[in-house]
Design an enzyme around this catalytic site. Structure first.
Site, PDB file in Angstrom:
ATOM      1  N   CYS A   4      45.358  27.885  85.070  1.00 35.14           N
ATOM      2  CA  CYS A   4      46.525  28.728  85.370  1.00 35.14           C
ATOM      3  C   CYS A   4      46.425  29.245  86.809  1.00 35.14           C
ATOM      4  CB  CYS A   4      46.593  29.899  84.389  1.00 35.14           C
ATOM      5  SG  CYS A   4      47.801  31.159  84.845  1.00 35.14           S
ATOM      6  N   CYS A   7      45.910  33.057  87.078  1.00 38.96           N
ATOM      7  CA  CYS A   7      44.545  33.449  86.666  1.00 38.96           C
ATOM      8  C   CYS A   7      43.573  33.156  87.805  1.00 38.96           C
ATOM      9  CB  CYS A   7      44.113  32.695  85.413  1.00 38.96           C
ATOM     10  SG  CYS A   7      44.784  33.343  83.866  1.00 38.96           S
ATOM     11  N   HIS A  96      52.412  32.627  83.731  1.00 40.37           N
ATOM     12  CA  HIS A  96      51.529  33.794  83.646  1.00 40.37           C
ATOM     13  C   HIS A  96      52.406  34.978  84.025  1.00 40.37           C
ATOM     14  CE1 HIS A  96      47.376  35.759  84.587  1.00 40.37           C
ATOM     15  NE2 HIS A  96      48.292  36.672  84.871  1.00 40.37           N
ATOM     16  N   HIS A  98      54.421  37.797  85.450  1.00 38.83           N
ATOM     17  CA  HIS A  98      54.454  38.365  86.801  1.00 38.83           C
ATOM     18  C   HIS A  98      55.774  39.076  87.006  1.00 38.83           C
ATOM     19  CE1 HIS A  98      55.856  34.177  86.934  1.00 38.83           C
ATOM     20  NE2 HIS A  98      56.700  34.533  87.890  1.00 38.83           N
TER      21      HIS A  98
HETATM   22  P1  AMP Z   1      58.733  32.385  88.968  1.00 38.80           P
HETATM   23  O1  AMP Z   1      59.421  31.180  89.568  1.00 38.80           O
HETATM   24  O2  AMP Z   1      59.648  33.494  88.548  1.00 38.80           O
HETATM   25  O3  AMP Z   1      57.810  31.937  87.844  1.00 38.80           O
HETATM   26  O4  AMP Z   1      57.855  33.005  90.105  1.00 38.80           O
HETATM   27  C1  AMP Z   1      56.705  32.388  90.585  1.00 38.80           C
HETATM   28  C2  AMP Z   1      56.555  32.788  92.008  1.00 38.80           C
HETATM   29  O5  AMP Z   1      55.232  32.483  92.417  1.00 38.80           O
HETATM   30  C3  AMP Z   1      57.496  32.083  92.978  1.00 38.80           C
HETATM   31  O6  AMP Z   1      58.303  33.056  93.643  1.00 38.80           O
HETATM   32  C4  AMP Z   1      56.543  31.379  93.951  1.00 38.80           C
HETATM   33  O7  AMP Z   1      57.012  31.382  95.282  1.00 38.80           O
HETATM   34  C5  AMP Z   1      55.275  32.180  93.782  1.00 38.80           C
HETATM   35  N1  AMP Z   1      54.042  31.458  94.092  1.00 38.80           N
HETATM   36  C6  AMP Z   1      53.696  30.217  93.691  1.00 38.80           C
HETATM   37  N2  AMP Z   1      52.468  29.909  94.145  1.00 38.80           N
HETATM   38  C7  AMP Z   1      52.031  31.000  94.840  1.00 38.80           C
HETATM   39  C8  AMP Z   1      50.842  31.309  95.565  1.00 38.80           C
HETATM   40  N3  AMP Z   1      49.831  30.427  95.660  1.00 38.80           N
HETATM   41  N4  AMP Z   1      50.748  32.505  96.173  1.00 38.80           N
HETATM   42  C9  AMP Z   1      51.768  33.396  96.095  1.00 38.80           C
HETATM   43  N5  AMP Z   1      52.913  33.160  95.414  1.00 38.80           N
HETATM   44  C10 AMP Z   1      53.045  31.986  94.807  1.00 38.80           C
HETATM   45 ZN    ZN Z   2      47.036  32.914  83.717  1.00 40.23          ZN
END
Ligand code: AMP
Ligand code: ZN
Length: 112
Positions: A4, A7, A96, A98
């Site tokens: 994940c 994680c 996960h 957020h």
């Molecule tokens: P969601 O699409 O609502 O599941 O949000 C996931 C978010 O994680 C998106 O806005 C991505 O831009 C962000 N994201 C994906 N990978 C990373 C990363 N390595 N560091 C920071 N944000 C990330």
């Molecule tokens: Zn996770």
């Protein structure tokens, strides 16, 4: 969960631009910001989404909202939006829990 992404960010295995960390949660800047200020707050515990909150794991959600209030206040942010996408149709791309915190621009309602 070793496969994940969040994680692995929570554990520090994958680097992130961190704003805050405590024993329960981590806040870091979104890698693809959708507003001048866009950060994510995640529990360290793997919870798949806001659709998987139970009486056993819900305390961390209250904690995360306290952290969001503290971080926004500390950054001088008085208007912001908190978003948690659940499932494919809502645009969840990381499985996960957020919370997106977005601010610094006018926002539309209803969201797209
Ligand atoms: P969601 O699409 O609502 O599941 O949000 C996931 C978010 O994680 C998106 O806005 C991505 O831009 C962000 N994201 C994906 N990978 C990373 C990363 N390595 N560091 C920071 N944000 C990330
Ligand atoms: Zn996770």
């Amino acid at each position: 969960m070793s496969d994940c992404l969040f994680c692995r960010i929570a554990s520090g295995e994958i680097p992130s631009s961190r704003l805050y960390e405590d024993e329960l949660c981590v806040a870091f800047h979104d890698i693809d910001p959708q507003a001048p200020e866009h950060f994510l707050v995640i529990p360290k515990e793997h919870i798949p989404s806001a659709g998987a909150i139970t009486p056993e794991n819900s305390a961390v959600v209250a904690h995360i909202f306290e952290v969001i209030a503290r971080l926004t206040t500390g950054r001088g942010i008085t208007s912001f939006r908190v978003v948690s996408n659940v499932g494919e149709q809502a645009g969840q791309s990381v499985q996960h829990l957020h919370f997106h915190v977005l601010s610094g621009r006018d926002m539309t309602w209803p969201p797209g």
